[in-house]
Design a protein around this motif. Structure first.
Motif, PDB file in Angstrom:
ATOM      1  N   VAL A  49     -68.600  34.353  81.407  1.00 43.79           N
ATOM      2  CA  VAL A  49     -68.693  34.972  79.926  1.00 43.79           C
ATOM      3  C   VAL A  49     -69.651  36.963  79.962  1.00 43.79           C
ATOM      4  O   VAL A  49     -70.816  36.323  80.776  1.00 43.79           O
ATOM      5  CB  VAL A  49     -69.074  33.469  79.415  1.00 43.79           C
ATOM      6  CG1 VAL A  49     -70.727  33.728  79.582  1.00 43.79           C
ATOM      7  CG2 VAL A  49     -69.197  34.990  77.614  1.00 43.79           C
ATOM      8  N   GLY A  50     -69.262  37.251  79.257  1.00 43.46           N
ATOM      9  CA  GLY A  50     -70.139  38.339  79.568  1.00 43.46           C
ATOM     10  C   GLY A  50     -71.066  39.143  80.633  1.00 43.46           C
ATOM     11  O   GLY A  50     -69.736  39.517  81.772  1.00 43.46           O
ATOM     12  N   GLU A  51     -71.975  39.075  81.308  1.00 46.11           N
ATOM     13  CA  GLU A  51     -72.846  39.912  82.125  1.00 46.11           C
ATOM     14  C   GLU A  51     -72.222  38.935  83.759  1.00 46.11           C
ATOM     15  O   GLU A  51     -72.128  39.648  84.863  1.00 46.11           O
ATOM     16  CB  GLU A  51     -73.910  39.796  82.036  1.00 46.11           C
ATOM     17  CG  GLU A  51     -74.802  40.823  81.262  1.00 46.11           C
ATOM     18  CD  GLU A  51     -75.923  41.036  81.443  1.00 46.11           C
ATOM     19  OE1 GLU A  51     -76.683  40.275  81.442  1.00 46.11           O
ATOM     20  OE2 GLU A  51     -76.683  41.769  80.443  1.00 46.11           O
ATOM     21  N   SER A  52     -71.921  37.901  83.089  1.00 38.19           N
ATOM     22  CA  SER A  52     -71.421  36.845  83.599  1.00 38.19           C
ATOM     23  C   SER A  52     -69.728  37.017  84.521  1.00 38.19           C
ATOM     24  O   SER A  52     -69.069  36.204  85.191  1.00 38.19           O
ATOM     25  CB  SER A  52     -71.547  35.436  84.306  1.00 38.19           C
ATOM     26  OG  SER A  52     -71.548  34.410  83.428  1.00 38.19           O
ATOM     27  N   ALA A  53     -69.071  37.407  84.102  1.00 45.14           N
ATOM     28  CA  ALA A  53     -67.821  38.063  84.156  1.00 45.14           C
ATOM     29  C   ALA A  53     -67.608  39.026  85.273  1.00 45.14           C
ATOM     30  O   ALA A  53     -68.162  39.845  84.750  1.00 45.14           O
ATOM     31  CB  ALA A  53     -67.125  37.162  82.584  1.00 45.14           C
ATOM     32  N   GLU A  54     -66.074  38.850  85.294  1.00 46.34           N
ATOM     33  CA  GLU A  54     -65.345  39.996  86.198  1.00 46.34           C
ATOM     34  C   GLU A  54     -65.051  41.231  85.142  1.00 46.34           C
ATOM     35  O   GLU A  54     -64.426  40.048  84.171  1.00 46.34           O
ATOM     36  CB  GLU A  54     -64.615  39.574  87.658  1.00 46.34           C
ATOM     37  CG  GLU A  54     -63.999  40.736  87.958  1.00 46.34           C
ATOM     38  CD  GLU A  54     -62.505  40.081  89.189  1.00 46.34           C
ATOM     39  OE1 GLU A  54     -62.008  40.749  89.319  1.00 46.34           O
ATOM     40  OE2 GLU A  54     -62.833  39.024  89.407  1.00 46.34           O
ATOM     41  N   MET A  55     -65.219  42.218  85.881  1.00 45.91           N
ATOM     42  CA  MET A  55     -64.387  43.593  84.881  1.00 45.91           C
ATOM     43  C   MET A  55     -62.612  43.014  85.456  1.00 45.91           C
ATOM     44  O   MET A  55     -62.768  44.247  86.209  1.00 45.91           O
ATOM     45  CB  MET A  55     -65.273  44.498  84.495  1.00 45.91           C
ATOM     46  CG  MET A  55     -64.315  45.388  83.608  1.00 45.91           C
ATOM     47  SD  MET A  55     -63.956  44.873  82.378  1.00 45.91           S
ATOM     48  CE  MET A  55     -65.602  45.390  81.214  1.00 45.91           C
ATOM     49  N   PRO A  56     -61.816  42.772  84.772  1.00 44.97           N
ATOM     50  CA  PRO A  56     -60.769  43.367  85.486  1.00 44.97           C
ATOM     51  C   PRO A  56     -60.301  44.776  86.007  1.00 44.97           C
ATOM     52  O   PRO A  56     -60.651  45.580  84.379  1.00 44.97           O
ATOM     53  CB  PRO A  56     -59.816  42.213  85.014  1.00 44.97           C
ATOM     54  CG  PRO A  56     -59.845  42.112  83.008  1.00 44.97           C
ATOM     55  CD  PRO A  56     -62.074  42.186  83.500  1.00 44.97           C
ATOM     56  N   LYS A  57     -59.305  44.914  86.421  1.00 47.08           N
ATOM     57  CA  LYS A  57     -58.367  46.204  86.322  1.00 47.08           C
ATOM     58  C   LYS A  57     -57.894  46.373  85.552  1.00 47.08           C
ATOM     59  O   LYS A  57     -57.009  45.172  84.802  1.00 47.08           O
ATOM     60  CB  LYS A  57     -57.982  47.393  87.543  1.00 47.08           C
ATOM     61  CG  LYS A  57     -58.854  47.333  88.230  1.00 47.08           C
ATOM     62  CD  LYS A  57     -58.472  47.632  89.989  1.00 47.08           C
ATOM     63  CE  LYS A  57     -59.677  48.534  91.170  1.00 47.08           C
ATOM     64  NZ  LYS A  57     -58.961  48.785  92.162  1.00 47.08           N
ATOM     65  N   ILE A  58     -57.217  46.835  84.424  1.00 49.89           N
ATOM     66  CA  ILE A  58     -56.628  47.171  83.026  1.00 49.89           C
ATOM     67  C   ILE A  58     -55.584  48.346  84.150  1.00 49.89           C
ATOM     68  O   ILE A  58     -55.316  48.880  84.043  1.00 49.89           O
ATOM     69  CB  ILE A  58     -56.834  47.666  82.492  1.00 49.89           C
ATOM     70  CG1 ILE A  58     -57.945  46.793  81.904  1.00 49.89           C
ATOM     71  CG2 ILE A  58     -55.722  47.141  81.579  1.00 49.89           C
ATOM     72  CD1 ILE A  58     -57.914  44.724  81.683  1.00 49.89           C
TER      73      ILE A  58
END
Length: 357
Positions: A209-218
């Motif tokens: 969650v937040g900074e510990s989560a991966e930002m997926p491609k969209i």
């Protein structure tokens, strides 16, 4: 109990979601983690406030104000709840923060990620607690679902999920000033209901969650009507190969089975009348019971009224602990969600006046 914190709420606006929130706060609960006092109601007129109280919390006697500024200035208010349309969230939040109030602001938190950053910067400078009111994340159902998927691995390694939130809106019958048709108010399915489909994708595909989560491609597509998105589809693409397909629509109501999460050992269906208020989920093993596998297991959760009290309890406990942000819905997670929705709109074409600011 002596250790149960008390929070005095100032309610900004008297719309539908505010009515749901105050009704839930007023609900007697034996398992309440906090005492909630509806201290005052702010509306465009005292008369509207009186009608609101009479209809939704007739047994209570909050102070009624004909402006929002009076709510922010009330010394007896601990936390301001903001239930205005998306486009007003930034200003409402900044006004409350400037008055030194803690804030719980409805989703979508703002129109853009840039606006969200401005609000959190002001909160940090003022030293107040601020949280996006993504109430569904606080449901015991959602917390259990995440544990079973990410910790207990009940369906093995997750590979794919689908979630849809559709509502059949009679858009042709609505005037141009409706929050469902006015771009100035943030109209469109993505910010209104698509954010819930997106939330299910984020919490089931990634334990962070937040900074510990991966930002997926969209990868995204939107159907627009007079510039307003009436249908949105976004695919979340993770480095591991996991995929999430999240959709929203103003043309068709989603069936009760609105979400499916697929894994190497089975799948889960999440069901309920609305994605925002899931009622139960079922774990289905890959090998059915008829062929020697484990039986499917249904998880039900008691949920009187609607369930806004869980996020309200969480706010009360965080404020009592002198925290400035929630661990379940931290500032970085709100910004991540807003950045994803910014990118979906960039690809899909829905644009708001705030995009040019």
């Amino acid at each position: 109990m002596a250790d149960t914190p008390t929070v005095r709420w100032g309610i900004v606006t008297t719309g539908l979601i505010s009515s749901w929130f105050v009704e839930d706060l007023a609900l007697p609960r034996g398992d309440a983690k906090a005492k909630h006092v509806i201290q005052c109601i702010g509306s465009s007129s005292v008369e509207k406030g009186q009608a609101f109280v009479k209809e939704h919390i007739a047994s209570l006697s909050p102070t009624l104000y004909g402006t929002y500024d009076e709510v922010y200035a009330d010394p007896n208010v601990d936390v301001v709840y903001i239930g205005t349309p998306h486009a007003f969230h930034k200003k409402n939040c900044l006004d409350a923060i400037n008055a030194g109030k803690h804030v719980l602001c409805e989703k979508a938190f703002t129109i853009t990620a840039k606006e969200a950053r401005e609000v959190f910067a002001a909160a940090k400078a003022k030293g107040v607690f601020v949280m996006e009111a993504m109430w569904t994340r606080f449901f015991p159902l959602m917390r259990t679902l995440q544990k079973l998927i990410h910790e207990d691995k009940v369906i093995g390694d997750v590979s794919r999920m689908f979630c849809d939130f559709g509502q059949a809106k009679e858009l042709a019958s609505l005037g141009p000033d409706s929050r469902f048709k006015s771009l100035a108010l943030g109209a469109g399915t993505l910010l209104d209901v698509g954010i819930y489909s997106l939330t299910f994708g984020l919490v089931t595909l990634d334990p962070g969650v937040g900074e510990s989560a991966e930002m997926p491609k969209i990868a995204a597509q939107q159907t627009l009507s007079d510039g307003v998105d009436i249908a949105t589809t976004a695919v979340l693409l993770y480095k591991s190969g996991r995929q999430g397909i999240v959709t929203s629509s103003a043309l068709f109501k989603t069936p009760d089975v609105f979400c499916r999460i697929e894994g190497s050992k089975g799948y889960i269906t999440v069901e309920g009348d609305a994605v925002s208020r899931p009622e139960y989920f079922i774990v289905h093993p890959t090998v059915p019971e008829s062929k020697g596998g484990a039986p499917s297991k249904r998880y039900d959760f008691e949920n009187p009224k609607r369930g806004f009290y869980w996020e309200a309890d969480a706010v009360a406990l965080d404020v009592a602990a002198v925290k400035k942000e929630s661990s379940i819905m931290p500032w970085a997670e709100t910004i991540r969600v807003m950045e994803i929705m910014d990118e979906i709109r960039r690809q899909g074409g829905a644009k708001y006046p705030q995009d040019d600011e």
